[in-house]
Write an enzyme that holds these catalytic residues in place. Structure first.
Site, PDB file in Angstrom:
ATOM      1  N   HIS A 357      -8.927 -12.744   7.438  1.00 20.07           N
ATOM      2  CA  HIS A 357      -7.895 -11.767   7.085  1.00 20.07           C
ATOM      3  C   HIS A 357      -6.715 -11.732   8.042  1.00 20.07           C
ATOM      4  O   HIS A 357      -5.859 -10.862   7.911  1.00 20.07           O
ATOM      5  CB  HIS A 357      -8.472 -10.350   7.036  1.00 20.07           C
ATOM      6  N   LYS A 537       1.790   1.903   6.086  1.00 16.97           N
ATOM      7  CA  LYS A 537       0.822   0.903   6.519  1.00 16.97           C
ATOM      8  C   LYS A 537       0.541   1.167   7.985  1.00 16.97           C
ATOM      9  O   LYS A 537       1.213   1.997   8.604  1.00 16.97           O
ATOM     10  CB  LYS A 537       1.391  -0.516   6.341  1.00 16.97           C
ATOM     11  N   ARG A 538      -0.480   0.473   8.554  1.00 16.02           N
ATOM     12  CA  ARG A 538      -0.691   0.628   9.990  1.00 16.02           C
ATOM     13  C   ARG A 538       0.594   0.283  10.751  1.00 16.02           C
ATOM     14  O   ARG A 538       1.381  -0.553  10.307  1.00 16.02           O
ATOM     15  CB  ARG A 538      -1.833  -0.283  10.452  1.00 16.02           C
ATOM     16  N   LYS A 543       4.664  -5.832  11.508  1.00 13.51           N
ATOM     17  CA  LYS A 543       5.035  -5.210  10.227  1.00 13.51           C
ATOM     18  C   LYS A 543       6.474  -4.670  10.273  1.00 13.51           C
ATOM     19  O   LYS A 543       7.053  -4.318   9.264  1.00 13.51           O
ATOM     20  CB  LYS A 543       4.053  -4.101   9.861  1.00 13.51           C
ATOM     21  N   THR A 645      -1.864  -5.411   0.584  1.00  7.86           N
ATOM     22  CA  THR A 645      -2.398  -4.925  -0.692  1.00  7.86           C
ATOM     23  C   THR A 645      -1.588  -3.707  -1.130  1.00  7.86           C
ATOM     24  O   THR A 645      -1.475  -3.434  -2.322  1.00  7.86           O
ATOM     25  CB  THR A 645      -3.889  -4.547  -0.572  1.00  7.86           C
ATOM     26  N   LYS A 649       0.082  -2.366  -4.882  1.00  5.46           N
ATOM     27  CA  LYS A 649      -0.006  -1.005  -5.439  1.00  5.46           C
ATOM     28  C   LYS A 649       1.378  -0.492  -5.827  1.00  5.46           C
ATOM     29  O   LYS A 649       1.551   0.132  -6.877  1.00  5.46           O
ATOM     30  CB  LYS A 649      -0.660  -0.049  -4.430  1.00  5.46           C
TER      31      LYS A 649
HETATM   32  C1  26V Z   1      -9.971  -6.481  14.106  1.00  2.00           C
HETATM   33  C2  26V Z   1     -10.652  -5.617  14.912  1.00  2.00           C
HETATM   34  C3  26V Z   1     -10.966  -6.056  16.285  1.00  2.00           C
HETATM   35  C4  26V Z   1     -11.941  -5.170  17.015  1.00  2.00           C
HETATM   36  C5  26V Z   1     -11.740  -3.714  16.751  1.00  2.00           C
HETATM   37  C6  26V Z   1     -11.734  -3.357  15.281  1.00  2.00           C
HETATM   38  C7  26V Z   1     -11.011  -4.344  14.446  1.00  2.00           C
HETATM   39  C8  26V Z   1     -10.693  -4.014  13.149  1.00  2.00           C
HETATM   40  C9  26V Z   1     -10.025  -4.896  12.337  1.00  2.00           C
HETATM   41  C10 26V Z   1      -9.638  -6.129  12.803  1.00  2.00           C
HETATM   42  C11 26V Z   1      -8.921  -7.118  11.944  1.00  2.00           C
HETATM   43  C12 26V Z   1      -8.084  -6.515  10.914  1.00  2.00           C
HETATM   44  C13 26V Z   1      -7.543  -7.556  10.002  1.00  2.00           C
HETATM   45  C14 26V Z   1      -6.915  -6.943   8.793  1.00  2.00           C
HETATM   46  O1  26V Z   1      -7.027  -5.766   8.511  1.00  2.00           O
HETATM   47  N1  26V Z   1      -6.253  -7.763   8.034  1.00  2.00           N
HETATM   48  C15 26V Z   1      -5.585  -7.318   6.835  1.00  2.00           C
HETATM   49  O2  26V Z   1      -6.426  -7.631   5.736  1.00  2.00           O
HETATM   50  C16 26V Z   1      -5.878  -7.227   4.500  1.00  2.00           C
HETATM   51  C17 26V Z   1      -6.904  -7.515   3.432  1.00  2.00           C
HETATM   52  O3  26V Z   1      -7.096  -8.881   3.298  1.00  2.00           O
HETATM   53  C18 26V Z   1      -4.572  -7.949   4.262  1.00  2.00           C
HETATM   54  O4  26V Z   1      -4.022  -7.485   3.063  1.00  2.00           O
HETATM   55  C19 26V Z   1      -3.606  -7.694   5.408  1.00  2.00           C
HETATM   56  O5  26V Z   1      -2.446  -8.476   5.247  1.00  2.00           O
HETATM   57  C20 26V Z   1      -4.273  -8.050   6.723  1.00  2.00           C
HETATM   58  O6  26V Z   1      -3.442  -7.674   7.822  1.00  2.00           O
END
Ligand code: 26V
Length: 795
Positions: A357, A537-538, A543, A645, A649
């Site tokens: 992701h 978004k975050r 972004k 995503t 929407k």
């Molecule tokens: C990494 C970590 C590292 C440790 C702490 C907790 C944590 C939580 C999440 C992540 C990775 C997040 C990656 C993510 O959210 N990617 C998003 O995924 C979406 C669904 O595929 C996509 O639409 C977004 O573009 C993408 O940024």
């Protein structure tokens, strides 16, 4: 008394059931009942109706020995459950009537439910959409996650700055879950490995119990429900009675406290691998509990011969967070079920798949071999064996390895252990092939596939946007809800004045409700005729919320210079949380709030420009903001947003997009047509070159008067104390890693094209219609069908 879905219950029978549950489950009479009591009574009434198809689905899957899909994810960003369930059961009219005969306000009851916020953003929300689509398509599936006591933190603003508070959704009874004390597994940590005659045994030094909490997820039209099984951590022994009796109560409760910490909080940082032992333990906790549960079920249904595991089980790893599944499955098969290493490796690879992701290097998980060896000593050995086997069997170049520089790279581990690896949009999958996993892709050219993300139209259209849903029902019939490609039928109405009028009216209703909310909650007075421009978004540097707020400042300055100009009134809406330790993201939040305070109070410009930043953006807020948007901001640096995503929407809800060629924006633009999409900015390839150009930021700023003005106004302190922004300004001038400066002028000019287009409201509505009509592809039903065919081989 016994609801059955073969016949939809009447309003009368719903009202009877609600009263029954109020009395017998909540133990309250109507005269004393609070909104909470009523909500629980309504929830239990709806839950009863879900249990029948849920059990029937389980029985059918077991009796017919169907292959199951298992989705392992550290995050499930569900949001509220009640309204979604009412909609999927198609019970809205009856429920509305039932509640009104009971003298209740439906909105008040629905709004009483806290969001289940067990995720950070896109990755977690995708998992929730997938669970809904799996049920809507009747695919036997389980979602496995962690039952965090505290979901994503609550955000509020103090002096414009983000302040985090713990979230406490489980402080009140949660009516949707069933605790399964019989499905409990022991999860070990630490200790050592003993090897006798080639047979290794791990003797953990610590252990906790994983206890299953099941939530049914009902699909569209209520025909099928799957299970979201969340694990809660329990101590192996409750407390130390000797210490307790000696009066040392704190020490006596230690084992309990230790265990509970495991499922206490969701990690709020989605950029950086914090290298925390607790995070690694959480990941292993989820993964081991899930795999033990999967093997138990397989053996119960198909017997002891695990050679058939890949025929009956498809496991999807949502990012690398559960990537310890590779070594854990091998360990279970070898050490506990007596298989050889080659057999275990082969079966695991044919069972596991991995979704990537993100390409951001800082978000790719790595654990030091020291920590891995401490917490999971047997797994570190197995990881070495996997790595050795891969080296020997592929003759890979020396720099390709799972273990490198005393670190375990979870991306490489997940890739090597997966049958299929997928990216989440066409562009992202290309980049996965050509960048992070280029070497592994060469060695395994058939492994990487693309599965472009999608979102569920039940929640994101039917639930979130009733005015538009009604219009769609009247115009093309109700079939779109379960078959979103039918939206294509709207194309025939893109020139129909009556339809365009009705579409405008639907959007107007949503904008009015949102304006009322913004006034009540923030004191921001918004004109529903203004262009509603939304970026939610975050908060992340890539972004580029900074690009948006700098453009806002430059526009404000221009309006000031000619206040009698023909400006298009705009409301800029921002929403999103920053990871607590992410200072740049937090500084941008502060800046947006500072600018909002100044601009919103400016009598010269306020009829043209306003900013609203409601705090604590979450799924429920998204359901209000997205249907009210005219313009969707998808402005990440090209090559950085894996898919997005939210962008889908907005398109589905008739907003036009201003965006870069990034993630799924590329596919959105192809489908809606380039003339119905506001494109700006460098491409991924150009962005990579630009970044390599020394002094790119300064060169770009020196060329852009508007950007200079914006930066200057901040530096002068026009929006608040300038010293808050010195570091951000310095970074923008001298580093600008995400190319805000390089894209600024093009973005500003593109926004003026948006203004011009918005003035021609008939044409805007036509473009909006074509956006909605082309969004069928972005249903998560389509995505799930892709996974079924290309990856899981089910159905
Ligand atoms: C990494 C970590 C590292 C440790 C702490 C907790 C944590 C939580 C999440 C992540 C990775 C997040 C990656 C993510 O959210 N990617 C998003 O995924 C979406 C669904 O595929 C996509 O639409 C977004 O573009 C993408 O940024």
């Amino acid at each position: 008394m016994r609801p059955d879905l073969t016949e939809l219950p009447s309003a009368k029978s719903l009202a009877d059931q609600i009263l029954y549950h109020l009395t017998h489950t909540q133990g309250r009479g109507p005269e004393f009942a609070t909104v909470f009591d009523w909500r629980l009574a309504v929830s239990y009434t709806i839950r009863d109706l879900i249990v029948t198809p849920w059990m029937a689905g389980h029985r059918a899957s077991r009796d017919q020995k169907l292959k199951r899909v298992y989705y392992l994810s550290m995050e499930f960003l569900i949001g509220r459950i009640l309204e979604d369930a009412i909609i999927n059961l198609e019970l809205e009219p009856q429920m509305e009537e039932a509640l009104s005969t009971l003298g209740l306000d439906e909105h008040e009851i629905l709004d009483d439910e806290p969001d289940a916020a067990l995720g950070n953003g896109g990755l977690g929300r995708l998992a929730a959409c997938f669970m809904e689509s799996l049920s809507s398509l009747g695919v036997p599936a389980f979602g496995y996650g962690i039952r965090y006591e505290h979901g994503l933190f609550r955000q509020r603003f103090e002096g414009g700055q983000q302040v985090e508070a713990p979230e406490d959704w489980l402080n009140q009874p949660h009516p949707w879950e069933f605790v399964r004390i019989d499905y409990s597994y022991t999860i070990g940590f630490k200790g050592h490995v003993e090897t006798v005659d080639g047979q290794s045994t791990w003797l953990p030094g610590e252990s906790v119990i994983a206890r299953a909490y099941d939530t049914p997820v009902i699909g569209w039209q209520g025909n099928w429900a799957n299970t979201l099984r969340l694990w809660g951590a329990q101590p192996t022994n409750l407390f130390d009675l000797h210490r307790f009796n000696a009066g040392d109560y704190a020490a006596a409760a230690e084992p309990e406290a230790l265990a509970r910490t495991l499922s206490r909080v969701l990690y709020p940082d989605d950029t950086t691998d914090q290298g925390k032992e607790l995070r690694l333990k959480q990941e292993y906790f989820l993964t081991s509990a899930a795999l033990q549960d999967i093997i138990r079920r397989f053996v119960a249904e198909h017997g002891e011969n695990l050679a058939h595991l890949p025929d009956k089980v498809a496991i999807q790893l949502n990012d690398t967070h559960p990537a310890i599944a590779g070594p854990e499955l091998i360990r279970l098969l070898m050490d506990e079920h007596g298989l050889s290493f080659p057999e275990a490796l082969d079966l695991s690879r044919r069972t596991l798949n991995y979704t990537n992701h993100t390409l951001l290097p800082e978000a790719l998980e790595r654990w030091s071999t020291w920590l891995m060896g401490q917490v999971l000593p047997r797994h570190l050995q197995i990881i070495q064996m996997i790595d050795d086997d891969h080296r020997a069997s592929t003759h890979r170049p020396a720099h390709v390895a799972i273990v490198q520089h005393d670190e375990v790279r979870m991306g490489e581990l997940a890739f090597i252990m997966a049958g299929k690896v997928n990216g989440v949009s066409a562009l992202h999958t290309d980049l996965v092939r050509s960048t992070v996993f280029a070497d592994l892709h060469k060695l395994h050219p058939d492994r990487i596939v693309n599965e472009t993300n999608g979102v569920t139209p039940r929640r994101w259209l039917r639930l979130a946007n009733p005015p538009l849903a009604r219009l769609l029902d009247q115009t093309i019939g109700t079939g779109w809800t379960g078959d979103l490609d039918q939206l294509d039928g709207l194309k025939a109405h893109a020139a129909d004045a009556a339809f365009l009028e009705a579409l405008r009216d639907a959007k107007r209703q949503n904008k009015e409700s949102l304006s009322n909310g913004l006034l009540a909650d923030l004191g921001v007075k918004a004109d529903p005729d203004a262009l509603f421009d939304v970026q939610v978004k975050r908060m992340h540097e890539y972004k580029r919320q900074l690009l948006n707020i700098l453009e806002t400042i430059a526009l404000w300055h221009r309006i000031h210079a000619s206040p009698n100009g023909d400006w298009v009134p705009r409301l800029k809406i921002f929403g999103g949380k920053a990871a607590p330790g992410y200072w740049i993201a937090k500084t941008v939040i502060h800046l947006i709030n500072d600018v909002a305070r100044t601009i919103n109070d400016d009598p010269v410009t306020s009829k043209y420009l306003k900013i609203a930043y409601p705090p604590n953006y979450n799924v429920s807020m998204a359901e209000k903001l997205i249907p009210a948007a005219d313009l969707s901001e998808q402005i990440s640096t090209a090559g950085k947003e894996a898919s997005g995503t939210g962008n889908m929407k907005f398109t589905m809800n008739g907003a036009l997009t201003i965006g870069t060629l990034d993630g799924a924006n590329v596919e959105i633009r192809d489908l809606v047509g380039p003339e119905n999409f506001f494109l700006f900015g460098l491409t991924a390839e150009e962005a990579a070159q630009e970044k390599a150009r020394p002094g790119h930021a300064r060169l770009a700023i020196e060329k852009s008067e508007d950007m200079q003005v914006a930066l200057q106004l901040i530096a002068e302190g026009r929006f608040g104390r300038p010293e808050h922004y010195y570091a951000l300004l310095d970074r923008t001038w001298n580093d600008d890693p995400f190319l805000v400066a390089s894209d600024f002028d093009d973005y500003f000019a593109c926004q003026r094209r948006v203004d011009a287009a918005y003035k021609d409201s008939r044409d805007w509505d036509r473009m909006s219609t074509l956006n909605i009509a082309s969004s069928g592809f972005f249903s998560s039903d389509r995505t799930i069908r892709g996974y079924m065919k290309d990856i899981w081989k089910v159905g």
